[in-house]
Motif scaffolding. Sequence first.
Motif, mmCIF file in Angstrom:
data_model
loop_
_atom_site.group_PDB
_atom_site.id
_atom_site.type_symbol
_atom_site.label_atom_id
_atom_site.label_comp_id
_atom_site.label_asym_id
_atom_site.label_seq_id
_atom_site.Cartn_x
_atom_site.Cartn_y
_atom_site.Cartn_z
ATOM 1 N N VAL A 67 0.842 -1.203 0.000
ATOM 2 C CA VAL A 67 0.000 0.000 0.000
ATOM 3 C C VAL A 67 0.873 1.247 0.000
ATOM 4 C CG1 VAL A 67 -1.769 1.292 1.271
ATOM 5 C CG2 VAL A 67 -1.865 -1.204 1.207
ATOM 6 N N TRP A 68 1.947 1.196 0.772
ATOM 7 C CA TRP A 68 2.844 2.344 0.880
ATOM 8 C C TRP A 68 3.448 2.705 -0.473
ATOM 9 C CZ3 TRP A 68 4.067 5.693 4.756
ATOM 10 C CH2 TRP A 68 5.177 6.510 4.550
ATOM 11 N N GLU A 69 3.981 1.707 -1.165
ATOM 12 C CA GLU A 69 4.645 1.979 -2.440
ATOM 13 C C GLU A 69 3.651 2.465 -3.494
ATOM 14 O OE1 GLU A 69 6.742 -1.569 -3.421
ATOM 15 O OE2 GLU A 69 8.294 -1.262 -1.883
ATOM 16 N N ALA A 70 2.386 2.051 -3.379
ATOM 17 C CA ALA A 70 1.385 2.452 -4.361
ATOM 18 C C ALA A 70 0.791 3.826 -4.077
ATOM 19 C CB ALA A 70 0.256 1.414 -4.400
ATOM 20 N N LYS A 71 0.654 4.194 -2.796
ATOM 21 C CA LYS A 71 -0.111 5.395 -2.470
ATOM 22 C C LYS A 71 0.619 6.407 -1.597
ATOM 23 C CE LYS A 71 -4.476 2.829 -2.669
ATOM 24 N NZ LYS A 71 -5.768 2.517 -1.989
ATOM 25 N N CYS A 72 1.749 6.030 -1.009
ATOM 26 C CA CYS A 72 2.388 6.917 -0.033
ATOM 27 C C CYS A 72 3.801 7.342 -0.420
ATOM 28 C CB CYS A 72 2.445 6.239 1.343
ATOM 29 S SG CYS A 72 0.904 5.480 1.883
ATOM 30 N N ILE A 78 10.332 5.786 -0.477
ATOM 31 C CA ILE A 78 10.126 4.350 -0.327
ATOM 32 C C ILE A 78 10.267 3.912 1.128
ATOM 33 C CG2 ILE A 78 11.034 2.063 -0.926
ATOM 34 C CD1 ILE A 78 9.515 3.327 -3.166
ATOM 35 N N PHE A 79 11.178 4.540 1.859
ATOM 36 C CA PHE A 79 11.431 4.151 3.239
ATOM 37 C C PHE A 79 11.000 5.232 4.234
ATOM 38 C CE2 PHE A 79 14.631 2.020 0.576
ATOM 39 C CZ PHE A 79 14.288 0.698 0.819
ATOM 40 N N GLY A 80 10.123 6.128 3.809
ATOM 41 C CA GLY A 80 9.667 7.181 4.712
ATOM 42 C C GLY A 80 10.725 8.214 5.013
ATOM 43 N N GLU A 81 11.766 8.233 4.171
ATOM 44 C CA GLU A 81 12.919 9.105 4.438
ATOM 45 C C GLU A 81 12.912 10.386 3.622
ATOM 46 O OE1 GLU A 81 13.965 7.659 0.477
ATOM 47 O OE2 GLU A 81 12.754 6.946 2.151
ATOM 48 N N SER A 82 11.953 10.526 2.705
ATOM 49 C CA SER A 82 11.979 11.658 1.778
ATOM 50 C C SER A 82 11.858 12.980 2.511
ATOM 51 C CB SER A 82 10.844 11.537 0.765
ATOM 52 O OG SER A 82 10.830 12.665 -0.088
ATOM 53 N N VAL A 90 10.605 8.590 9.248
ATOM 54 C CA VAL A 90 11.336 7.555 9.971
ATOM 55 C C VAL A 90 12.823 7.879 9.982
ATOM 56 C CG1 VAL A 90 11.894 5.095 10.034
ATOM 57 C CG2 VAL A 90 9.620 5.826 9.327
ATOM 58 N N GLY A 91 13.490 7.468 11.065
ATOM 59 C CA GLY A 91 14.925 7.686 11.203
ATOM 60 C C GLY A 91 15.235 8.366 12.519
ATOM 61 N N GLY A 92 16.449 8.181 13.010
ATOM 62 C CA GLY A 92 16.871 8.849 14.232
ATOM 63 C C GLY A 92 16.527 8.122 15.512
ATOM 64 N N THR A 93 15.896 6.948 15.432
ATOM 65 C CA THR A 93 15.562 6.177 16.627
ATOM 66 C C THR A 93 16.414 4.920 16.675
ATOM 67 O OG1 THR A 93 13.759 5.019 15.480
ATOM 68 C CG2 THR A 93 13.198 7.025 16.681
ATOM 69 N N LEU A 153 5.287 1.345 8.865
ATOM 70 C CA LEU A 153 6.062 2.443 9.448
ATOM 71 C C LEU A 153 6.723 2.009 10.760
ATOM 72 C CD1 LEU A 153 3.705 5.492 8.806
ATOM 73 C CD2 LEU A 153 5.948 5.088 7.784
ATOM 74 N N LEU A 154 5.984 1.258 11.571
ATOM 75 C CA LEU A 154 6.550 0.757 12.831
ATOM 76 C C LEU A 154 7.739 -0.156 12.558
ATOM 77 C CD1 LEU A 154 3.211 0.001 14.688
ATOM 78 C CD2 LEU A 154 4.935 1.652 15.454
ATOM 79 N N ASN A 155 7.648 -0.936 11.489
ATOM 80 C CA ASN A 155 8.753 -1.814 11.122
ATOM 81 C C ASN A 155 9.964 -1.009 10.669
ATOM 82 O OD1 ASN A 155 9.915 -3.460 8.396
ATOM 83 N ND2 ASN A 155 9.852 -4.627 10.306
ATOM 84 N N LEU A 156 9.724 0.037 9.861
ATOM 85 C CA LEU A 156 10.833 0.898 9.425
ATOM 86 C C LEU A 156 11.514 1.562 10.613
ATOM 87 C CD1 LEU A 156 9.335 2.694 6.275
ATOM 88 C CD2 LEU A 156 10.990 0.818 6.320
ATOM 89 N N ALA A 157 10.724 1.868 11.655
ATOM 90 C CA ALA A 157 11.269 2.542 12.838
ATOM 91 C C ALA A 157 11.903 1.555 13.813
ATOM 92 C CB ALA A 157 10.161 3.323 13.540
ATOM 93 N N GLY A 158 11.890 0.254 13.488
ATOM 94 C CA GLY A 158 12.516 -0.739 14.360
ATOM 95 C C GLY A 158 11.688 -1.098 15.568
ATOM 96 N N VAL A 159 10.383 -0.831 15.522
ATOM 97 C CA VAL A 159 9.522 -1.108 16.672
ATOM 98 C C VAL A 159 8.959 -2.521 16.614
ATOM 99 C CG1 VAL A 159 7.446 -0.368 17.922
ATOM 100 C CG2 VAL A 159 8.937 1.335 16.857
ATOM 101 N N VAL A 160 8.620 -3.002 15.405
ATOM 102 C CA VAL A 160 8.063 -4.349 15.252
ATOM 103 C C VAL A 160 8.856 -5.093 14.190
ATOM 104 C CG1 VAL A 160 5.752 -3.562 15.935
ATOM 105 C CG2 VAL A 160 6.374 -3.619 13.498
#
Length: 368
Positions: A67-72, A78-82, A90-93, A153-160
């Motif tokens: 869903v992220w790659e198609a709509k977000c 791609i990794f919430g870093e833009s 995402v980043g910095g945690t 997003l939680l996965n990218l942030a290392g939470v899950v």
Amino acid sequence: MFSCRKAFLTLGLIAVTGYVSAQATGMYPGIGRNATPKEVAAWDIDVRPDFKGLPKGSGTVAKGQDVWEAKCAQCHGIFGESNEVFNPLVGGTTAEDVKSGRVAKLKDPDGGRTTFMKVASLSTVWDYINRAMPWTAPKSLSTDEVYSVTAFLLNLAGVVPDNFTLSDKNIGEVQARMPNRNGMQTRHAMWPGNEFGGTKRPDTANVACMKNCATEPTVASFLPDFARDAHGNLQEQNRIVGPQRGADTSKPEGKSAATGTTTPVAVAQATTAAKPAAASDAAAPDGKAALALATKSGCTVCHGVSNKIVGPAFSDVAKKYAGKPDYLAGKIKSGGSGLWGPIPMPPQTLSDADAKTIAAWLATGSVK
């Protein structure tokens, strides 16, 4: 006479007060109706920090990536870093932040800030995605898609972990792993009562100026062209954090540093009012109908008729691409970035016929 008038006014006020009171109890004969439970439910979508109001559902990290790659990703990367349209998400945690609940990097005065570095409540993330995303089609995601995107997003942030499934059943457990869950300050008197353990004393002591106040300064100068590059390109010297890049001072105002081409503002000023022959020969479509279609399709969220919002004004597009309806229809459908600045226009989901109608309206220069 004065006493009589005063008595009548008093009686009138009492009558009006009584009428308003009656209306407040729902007594509006022949006017409106009570909202149905279904209508109330459509608006009652907020999710509290204790997750009250959260709908039942679930979503996996893998589905969230799709869903992220198609709509977000078109706005957030791609990794919430833009950092092109909005601040990075995402980043910095770190893993240590997940354990402590306080993001150590927030103490770095020179470091960048991302959403997952700052946000304390997972309900805030879920609720915002649900009500406002994607930007071009708010509330279009299904409940399970919202869970999936949040899980990604939680996965990218290392939470899950990668194989995690987020649901209304376990979201409270995930909240206990949010990197900055203990970083929110509540003792600032921003909320009434003591439900957050706050204080009634505000954390500021500002006093409104009532006399001999300083006047608002009037700016009566500007940066002349010969001084714009005196200290190098200011845009390149700014931190690459956040959407603000600062002024590009490597070229005179109205010029692009990369290509030296005239910017949309200069194009609008330099273009004459005369229409090209190709545009004048074409039959102008119904402007009101085309604008209504553009509004229905969400185009006016980013484009004003004669003013820039996020993207260029329709009038500027009409001047730049007069007589090119096929090109404009293609750009509407495919999206893109770089022609009017770094902010991308995502691909639009309207039909080919609707795209051609809007494109023809722009290409004939009939924008008003």
